[in-house]
Design a protein around this motif. Structure first.
Motif, PDB file in Angstrom:
ATOM      1  N   ARG B  63       0.831  -1.207   0.000  1.00  0.00           N
ATOM      2  CA  ARG B  63       0.000   0.000   0.000  1.00  0.00           C
ATOM      3  C   ARG B  63       0.864   1.254   0.000  1.00  0.00           C
ATOM      4  N   ARG B  68      10.056   2.663  -2.933  1.00  0.00           N
ATOM      5  CA  ARG B  68      10.121   3.637  -4.021  1.00  0.00           C
ATOM      6  C   ARG B  68      11.118   4.746  -3.721  1.00  0.00           C
ATOM      7  N   ALA B 151       3.676   9.086   7.381  1.00  0.00           N
ATOM      8  CA  ALA B 151       4.622   9.886   8.157  1.00  0.00           C
ATOM      9  C   ALA B 151       6.010   9.262   8.124  1.00  0.00           C
ATOM     10  N   ARG B 154       7.469  10.162   4.905  1.00  0.00           N
ATOM     11  CA  ARG B 154       7.836  11.563   4.953  1.00  0.00           C
ATOM     12  C   ARG B 154       9.139  11.762   5.695  1.00  0.00           C
TER      13      ARG B 154
ATOM     14  N   GLY C 153     -11.543   6.408  13.658  1.00  0.00           N
ATOM     15  CA  GLY C 153     -10.710   7.586  13.453  1.00  0.00           C
ATOM     16  C   GLY C 153      -9.237   7.331  13.687  1.00  0.00           C
ATOM     17  N   ARG C 168     -18.204   6.325  19.204  1.00  0.00           N
ATOM     18  CA  ARG C 168     -18.768   6.870  17.973  1.00  0.00           C
ATOM     19  C   ARG C 168     -19.753   5.890  17.366  1.00  0.00           C
TER      20      ARG C 168
ATOM     21  N   LEU D  32      -0.096   3.732  -2.932  1.00  0.00           N
ATOM     22  CA  LEU D  32      -0.294   5.171  -2.838  1.00  0.00           C
ATOM     23  C   LEU D  32       1.084   5.789  -2.995  1.00  0.00           C
ATOM     24  N   TYR D  34       3.176   8.066  -2.168  1.00  0.00           N
ATOM     25  CA  TYR D  34       2.931   9.063  -1.135  1.00  0.00           C
ATOM     26  C   TYR D  34       3.452  10.485  -1.361  1.00  0.00           C
ATOM     27  N   PRO D  39      -3.007  11.541   0.665  1.00  0.00           N
ATOM     28  CA  PRO D  39      -4.359  11.039   0.915  1.00  0.00           C
ATOM     29  C   PRO D  39      -5.179  12.029   1.730  1.00  0.00           C
ATOM     30  N   LEU D  41      -7.918  11.954   4.430  1.00  0.00           N
ATOM     31  CA  LEU D  41      -8.447  10.929   5.315  1.00  0.00           C
ATOM     32  C   LEU D  41      -9.915  11.198   5.596  1.00  0.00           C
ATOM     33  N   PRO D  42     -10.651  10.188   6.070  1.00  0.00           N
ATOM     34  CA  PRO D  42     -12.075  10.397   6.346  1.00  0.00           C
ATOM     35  C   PRO D  42     -12.294  11.466   7.416  1.00  0.00           C
ATOM     36  N   ASN D  44     -13.311  13.201  10.785  1.00  0.00           N
ATOM     37  CA  ASN D  44     -13.140  12.733  12.164  1.00  0.00           C
ATOM     38  C   ASN D  44     -11.935  11.828  12.334  1.00  0.00           C
ATOM     39  N   TYR D  45     -10.993  11.877  11.408  1.00  0.00           N
ATOM     40  CA  TYR D  45      -9.741  11.184  11.661  1.00  0.00           C
ATOM     41  C   TYR D  45      -9.023  11.916  12.790  1.00  0.00           C
ATOM     42  N   ARG D  46      -8.439  11.142  13.703  1.00  0.00           N
ATOM     43  CA  ARG D  46      -7.843  11.778  14.880  1.00  0.00           C
ATOM     44  C   ARG D  46      -6.414  12.205  14.590  1.00  0.00           C
ATOM     45  N   LEU D 112     -10.341  18.687  15.778  1.00  0.00           N
ATOM     46  CA  LEU D 112      -9.425  17.813  15.072  1.00  0.00           C
ATOM     47  C   LEU D 112      -9.030  18.448  13.751  1.00  0.00           C
ATOM     48  N   HIS D 116      -1.780  14.339   9.684  1.00  0.00           N
ATOM     49  CA  HIS D 116      -1.330  13.100  10.309  1.00  0.00           C
ATOM     50  C   HIS D 116       0.100  12.777   9.953  1.00  0.00           C
ATOM     51  N   ASP D 117       0.693  13.462   8.951  1.00  0.00           N
ATOM     52  CA  ASP D 117       1.975  12.991   8.435  1.00  0.00           C
ATOM     53  C   ASP D 117       3.088  13.971   8.740  1.00  0.00           C
ATOM     54  N   SER D 151      -9.051   7.779  -1.031  1.00  0.00           N
ATOM     55  CA  SER D 151      -9.025   6.334  -1.242  1.00  0.00           C
ATOM     56  C   SER D 151     -10.416   5.773  -1.018  1.00  0.00           C
ATOM     57  N   ILE D 153     -12.837   2.017  -1.146  1.00  0.00           N
ATOM     58  CA  ILE D 153     -12.734   0.552  -1.098  1.00  0.00           C
ATOM     59  C   ILE D 153     -13.433  -0.020  -2.318  1.00  0.00           C
ATOM     60  N   TYR D 161      -7.844   4.774  -5.835  1.00  0.00           N
ATOM     61  CA  TYR D 161      -7.658   6.181  -5.485  1.00  0.00           C
ATOM     62  C   TYR D 161      -8.342   7.048  -6.523  1.00  0.00           C
TER      63      TYR D 161
END
Lengths: 155, 167, 397, 164
Positions: B63, B68, B151, B154, C153, C168, D32, D34, D39, D41-42, D44-46, D112, D116-117, D151, D153, D161
Motif C-alpha cells: 500500500r 520507491r 509519516a 515523509r 478515526g 462513535r 499510494l 505518497y 491522501p 483521510l475520512p 473525524n480522523y484523529r 481535530l 497526520h503525516d 481512497s 474501497i 484512489y
C-alpha cells in the motif's frame, strides 16, 4: 452456566477439600478457595484430579500495610466443558518479608512462566520451581521488584 | 584548502596526497554526488524495537511501498546505514541498539519513530524505558502512536533532503 | 581430509546458538539454543526486551487513562485488548452497555481479528522466505484497516470502547463499504491465498508434520488461542463465556486435529472465515438505539449532546476523569486474536486501580518455543515461529 | 506415488500462474505514491489538534484526562481580544492521538485537524504552545507537485484512489 451446576461443583469441592481450605461462591462462574501455603500442593492435586487442568494466571498482590502478599492462581479446565465455564481462584497468603511460596509446577506445568514472571516482577520465591531466574527484567537487576507497592515511579 | 607551499614541494607526499583526496571528496561537486547517492540508498537495519514495527512493516508493504524512495530494510548492521527506532526502547534493548549503531559504517542516520521513542509517550513514568536521545543521536523525529506509514515515508524523504543539504 | 573430518565428528560438541535480540521476526526477542549438528537439543526463549511495565504504570493512572495503555500491549489487536479491560471495568461499575454498543464492539473486534491474523500470515510467509506471501496479506489488511479507521478515526490504536458503550456511531454509507471489503478479502482468501501459499507444495513441505503439538501437551502447558484449537481442543471464550454480542451471533469454533504448523495456519484461515460471517450478521442485524449507557448520556454538556444527536460522536462525560469504581475484585476473559486474554483487577474504590494483572495470550504461548523447537531442525525454527504467531510486545507488556 | 507427483506439479504450476497473473495485470496495484499523492483521510480522523481560544473555558479537563500527560495548561492573553485564560498546550513528544481531550472538551474548543503525516528535524518544534495551537499545525506538503487523492474501497482491487 446455570447456578445449579455451580452449586453442584461447589458441594463436590467442599466435601473434598474441607477442613484444609475454605471455599466460597463469588458469582455465577467464580469460586474462591483459600488455603495456607503448606497445604497448597495437596489442594492443587485434589483440584487437578477433579478436572481443573490448567492455570490461567498467577497474580500476586502486595499489601504492605498488612505485611502480606496474596498469591492467587486462576484455574480452569480445557477438557471438561462444564468446568471451563468456571474460573476458580486458589488463594494463599504469604509473609511479605520472607516472600517464599511453594511452586505448583509439579501439579500444573502451565504455571512455569507465570511463576517465573511473578518471581521476577514481585520477588516471590517459589520453592521447587525448576528455574527461579529473571525472565523479563535485566539479569543484574538489584532494585526493589517493580510491582511491590514501595517501588515508586518517578513522574 | 590551504596546502602550504613548502609542504607540496618538500617531503611528506603522503600527507599532501591525503589532503588533496579529502578536498576532492568533500569540498567539490563530488561531495554533492556522494550525498545524492547516499540519500537514495538508505538501508535501515531490521531492528524492530517495539510495537511501531507494525507500521514500519506496513510502510514497506504494497500500500505504501517505501522502497520507491530507495529505502529497503536489511538484516545485518554492517550493510546498513540507517536505524529506525520503532517505539519504546527498553533498558535491555538500549545496549543492543548502541551495539548495532556502533557496528554500522559511517555515515549513519537515526529516525525516532513514535511518541515512545521521543519522550516515552504514554509510558512517561515507566521504570524500564530510556529515551532514544540518550542512546544514539537522532536526525528526524516522527510524532504519533503509532505514526502512520505516510509519516514514516515523509521522515525518510526529509532525511534524504537533510543528507543532500550536506548531512 | 577425510580423517580430519571424522576426527572432528568424534569430538563433536554441542554449540550454543544465539538468535536475536535483533529482530528474529515480529518484534524483538532472544533465543538461546544448543545445537547438535543441525538439531536443537535445547531451546530457551528469553523474553523481556519490550517490557514497558504496563501493570505497574496502570497503578499510577486513572481508570479511564488505562484504556489506551492496555491497547499498547498489542496495537495489532487493540480492539480485543480494549474490550477485555472495559468489560472488567464495567463489571466493577455494574453497568451494561446498550445493545447497539455491544454490536459495534463486536464488529470492531472481529475486524481487528482479521487484520491481526493477516499480519500473522505475512510474518509467517516472510519467515519461510516467501516474500509474496508477506506482501499479499499486508496489502489485504489495508481495506479492513480503512474500514476500522472509518469507525474509530485511527489506523491501529482505536481506544473505541469506553465504560458504558462506545465513542462513535457508524458513519454514513458504512455498510456498503464494509461489504465490499469483505467480498474482496473473501475472494482473496478462498482463491488466491490457497493457490499461492496454502496449497503450494513448498509450503506443505515446510509446515506439515513440523512442530507437532499433541492435544494432551497443549492442555498440560496451558496453550491458548488458535494454537490450542489446532491441537483439537474446542475451547473458545466466545462460546464458553460469551461477552458483547456473541451470544446472539452464529459462528463455529475453528479447529484442526493434526496440531502441526500447517494446522495452526489453517485454523487461522477458518477463523477469518468465521469472522467474516460474524461481521455480515452484525451488519444485517444491527439494532437501533443509543450507543452509550443512559447514565452517562445525561452527563455531557449540551453542546456535546447536540453533536451526539447530529453526528453520532459521543463526547466523554467529565465524570470519567474522577471515576471511582467500588472496591472489589473482578476477572474478565475475552478471546483476543492470539488467544485468551485475562484481566484480573483489584479496586479499593480509589481513583486508580490497586493492582491490574494482565495475562496476554502470547505470554502463555511462550512455552511453545521450548517444547516445539527442542528436537527440531534449525531450519524448522522459522516455520514454527511463524506458525505460533507470537508478538513480543504483547508478551512482555 | 505418481498421483502425488502429478498433484504436486499441478499445484506448483498453479502457484506460479496466480503469481504471474498479479504480476502482469497492472490494474490491480494499490500503491499510494505518497510524496506525490497525498491522501485525504475520512472525516473525524484523529490527527493533530487545533485550539479555538475564544471557546475555551479554561476548565482543564483535557489536561486531566490526557493519558500521556501531554497537555499542560498555561496562562495566556490573546493579542487582539485581550482575553485571558488558562489554555492548553500540546506536547507532541508525548501525544498518542487518542482524541480523549477532544471528546471531553465541554465547549468544543479543541478540534481535530486531519493532519497526520508530520515529521520534524528539531525536537523543540514538537511542543505546540498556545499561539501555535491556535493557528493549528502548518505542515507543508512534502514535495511541490503533490496532488490530493481520496481512497475508496473496491470489490475487485481492494483500494482505489480517486483525484480530489
Amino acid at each position: 452456566m446455570n447456578i445449579d451446576e455451580v452449586s453442584r461443583v461447589f458441594k463436590d469441592l467442599k466435601s473434598m477439600i474441607e477442613p484444609e481450605a475454605q471455599i466460597s461462591i463469588l458469582s455465577s462462574n467464580r469460586l474462591i478457595i483459600t488455603t495456607s501455603t503448606d497445604k497448597l500442593e495437596l489442594i492443587a492435586n485434589l483440584l487437578k484430579n477433579y478436572g481443573f487442568d490448567h492455570v490461567k494466571s498467577v497474580t500476586a498482590i502486595d499489601y504492605p500495610m498488612k505485611n502480606i502478599i496474596e498469591i492467587s492462581y486462576l484455574i480452569s479446565s480445557f477438557n471438561n466443558l462444564n468446568l471451563s465455564k468456571i474460573i476458580l481462584t486458589l488463594k494463599t497468603l504469604i509473609d511479605r518479608n520472607k516472600s517464599i511460596s511453594k511452586s505448583l509446577y509439579k501439579v500444573w506445568p502451565s504455571v512455569e512462566f507465570l511463576e517465573r514472571e511473578t518471581y521476577d516482577l514481585m520477588g516471590v520465591f517459589f520453592e521447587e520451581h525448576p528455574e527461579n531466574t529473571s525472565l523479563i527484567l535485566p539479569e543484574d537487576y538489584k532494585d526493589i521488584r517493580p510491582l511491590r507497592k514501595d517501588f515508586k515511579l518517578i513522574k | 584548502m590551504r596546502v602550504k607551499e613548502e609542504q607540496s614541494l618538500t617531503g611528506n607526499i603522503y600527507n599532501f596526497v591525503r589532503k588533496i583526496v579529502l578536498w576532492i571528496i568533500f569540498k567539490t561537486p563530488l561531495k554533492r554526488l556522494r550525498n545524492w547517492g547516499i540519500s537514495y540508498s538508505l538501508w535501515p537495519v531490521h531492528l524492530t524495537t517495539a510495537c511501531c514495527g507494525c507500521e514500519f512493516g506496513a510502510s514497506s508493504a504494497p500500500r505504501f511501498d517505501a522502497e520507491r524512495t530507495g529505502y529497503l530494510p536489511f538484516v545485518g548492521p554492517r550493510q546498513t546505514n540507517l536505524i529506525v527506532i520503532e517505539g519504546s526502547l527498553s533498558k535491555k534493548m538500549a545496549n543492543a541498539v548502541r551495539l548495532t549503531y556502533e557496528q554500522m559504517p559511517n555515515p549513519k542516520y537515526v529516525i525516532a519513530l513514535g511518541a515512545c521513542a521521543i519522550d516515552l509517550g504514554i509510558f512517561y513514568d515507566s521504570y524500564n524505558l530510556v529515551r532514544v536521545d540518550e542512546v544514539v543521536p537522532v536526525d528526524v523525529y516522527v510524532p504519533g502512536c503509532p505514526p502512520r506509514p505516510e509519516a514514516i515515508i515523509r521522515s525518510v524523504v526529509m532525511l534524504q533532503r537533510k543528507i543532500r543539504r550536506g548531512g | 581430509m577425510k580423517t580430519s573430518l571424522s576426527k572432528q565428528q568424534d569430538n563433536r560438541k554441542e554449540i550454543e546458538l544465539f538468535i536475536g535480540p535483533q529482530h528474529p521476526a515480529s518484534g524483538h526477542m532472544r533465543f538461546i539454543g544448543r545445537v547438535d549438528g543441525d538439531i536443537f537439543t535445547n531451546f530457551i526463549p528469553d523474553p523481556g526486551w519490550v517490557h514497558r511495565g504496563i501493570e505497574k504504570i496502570a497503578e499510577n493512572r486513572k481508570w479511564i487513562q488505562i484504556i489506551p495503555l492496555v491497547e499498547r500491549a498489542a496495537i495489532l489487536d487493540a480492539a480485543n485488548m480494549n474490550i477485555g479491560y472495559v468489560i472488567a471495568l464495567e463489571k466493577l461499575l455494574d453497568i451494561e452497555p446498550p445493545p447497539r454498543a455491544q454490536y459495534l464492539r463486536t464488529l470492531l473486534c472481529e475486524i481487528n481479528r482479521i487484520t491481526s491474523h493477516l499480519y500473522g500470515f505475512g510474518i509467517a510467509g516472510i519467515m519461510i522466505g516467501s516474500s509474496t506471501f508477506y506482501m499479499w496479506p499486508f496489502a489485504d489488511r489495508e481495506p479492513l484497516i480503512d474500514i476500522a479507521q472509518l469507525i474509530t478515526g485511527a489506523r491501529l490504536t482505536y481506544s473505541y470502547m469506553i465504560p458504558g458503550g462506545v465513542r462513535r456511531d457508524l458513519p454514513q454509507g458504512f455498510k456498503e463499504k464494509a461489504l465490499k471489503a469483505l467480498k474482496y478479502i473473501e475472494r482473496r482468501l478462498n482463491n488466491d491465498y490457497f493457490r499461492i501459499f496454502f496449497d503450494n507444495p513448498v509450503t506443505k513441505a515446510r509446515y506439515q508434520e513440523v512442530g507437532v503439538l499433541k492435544r494432551d501437551d497443549a492442555i498440560r502447558l496451558g496453550i491458548v488461542g488458535p494454537n490450542l484449537r489446532a491441537s483439537n481442543v474446542k475451547y473458545d471464550v466466545r462460546k464458553v463465556e460469551p461477552y458483547a454480542a456473541y451470544p446472539e451471533l452464529e459462528f463455529d469454533i475453528a479447529y484442526e486435529k493434526e496440531g502441526d504448523c500447517y494446522a495452526r495456519l489453517l485454523v487461522r484461515v477458518e477463523e477469518i472465515r468465521q469472522s467474516i460471517k460474524i461481521i455480515r450478521q452484525i451488519l444485517d442485524a444491527l439494532p437501533q438505539g443509543p450507543i452509550i449507557h443512559k447514565k452517562y448520556e445525561k452527563l455531557v454538556s449540551l453542546r456535546k449532546l447536540e453533536e451526539y444527536q447530529k453526528t453520532g460522536i459521543f463526547g466523554l462525560p467529565a465524570i470519567f476523569t474522577v471515576l471511582r469504581p467500588p472496591a472489589g475484585e473482578v476477572i474478565s476473559r475475552v478471546e483476543a486474536a492470539r488467544g485468551e486474554l485475562i484481566f484480573h483487577i483489584i479496586s479499593t474504590g480509589e481513583l486508580r486501580p490497586y493492582r491490574l494483572r494482565m495475562v496476554t495470550p502470547s505470554f502463555r504461548n511462550i512455552v511453545l518455543f521450548r517444547e516445539l523447537i527442542s528436537g527440531a531442525r534449525v531450519m524448522d525454527f522459522p516455520a514454527i515461529y511463524g506458525s505460533i504467531d507470537y508478538f513480543p510486545p504483547e508478551s512482555d507488556r | 506415488m505418481i498421483i502425488k507427483i502429478i498433484n504436486n506439479f499441478y499445484h506448483h504450476i498453479r502457484a506460479i500462474l496466480i503469481g504471474l497473473k498479479y504480476l502482469l495485470s497492472p490494474g490491480i496495484r494499490i500503491t499510494l505514491k505518497y510524496p506525490d499523492e497525498l491522501p485525504i483521510l475520512p472525516e473525524n480522523y484523529r490527527g493533530m489538534l487545533k485550539l479555538n481560544n475564544e471557546l475555551c473555558i479554561s476548565c482543564g479537563l483535557c489536561s486531566q484526562i490526557c493519558p500521556a500527560g501531554a497537555i499542560n495548561l498555561k496562562l495566556f492573553e490573546h493579542e487582539q481580544t485581550k482575553q485571558v485564560g488558562r489554555h492548553p498546550e500540546v506536547d507532541y513528544k508525548r501525544c498518542i492521538f487518542c482524541g480523549f481531550c477532544i471528546d471531553i472538551c465541554p465547549s468544543k474548543a479543541l478540534e481535530l485537524t486531519r493532519i497526520h503525516d508530520a515529521a520534524f528535524y528539531v525536537e523543540d518544534e514538537l511542543y505546540y504552545e498556545v499561539n501555535r495551537l491556535i493557528i493549528g499545525p502548518k505542515i507543508d506538503p512534502p514535495c511541490m507537485r503533490s496532488k490530493y487523492v481520496i481512497s475508496e474501497i473496491d470489490e475487485v482491487r481492494g483500494i482505489v484512489y480517486r483525484n480530489a
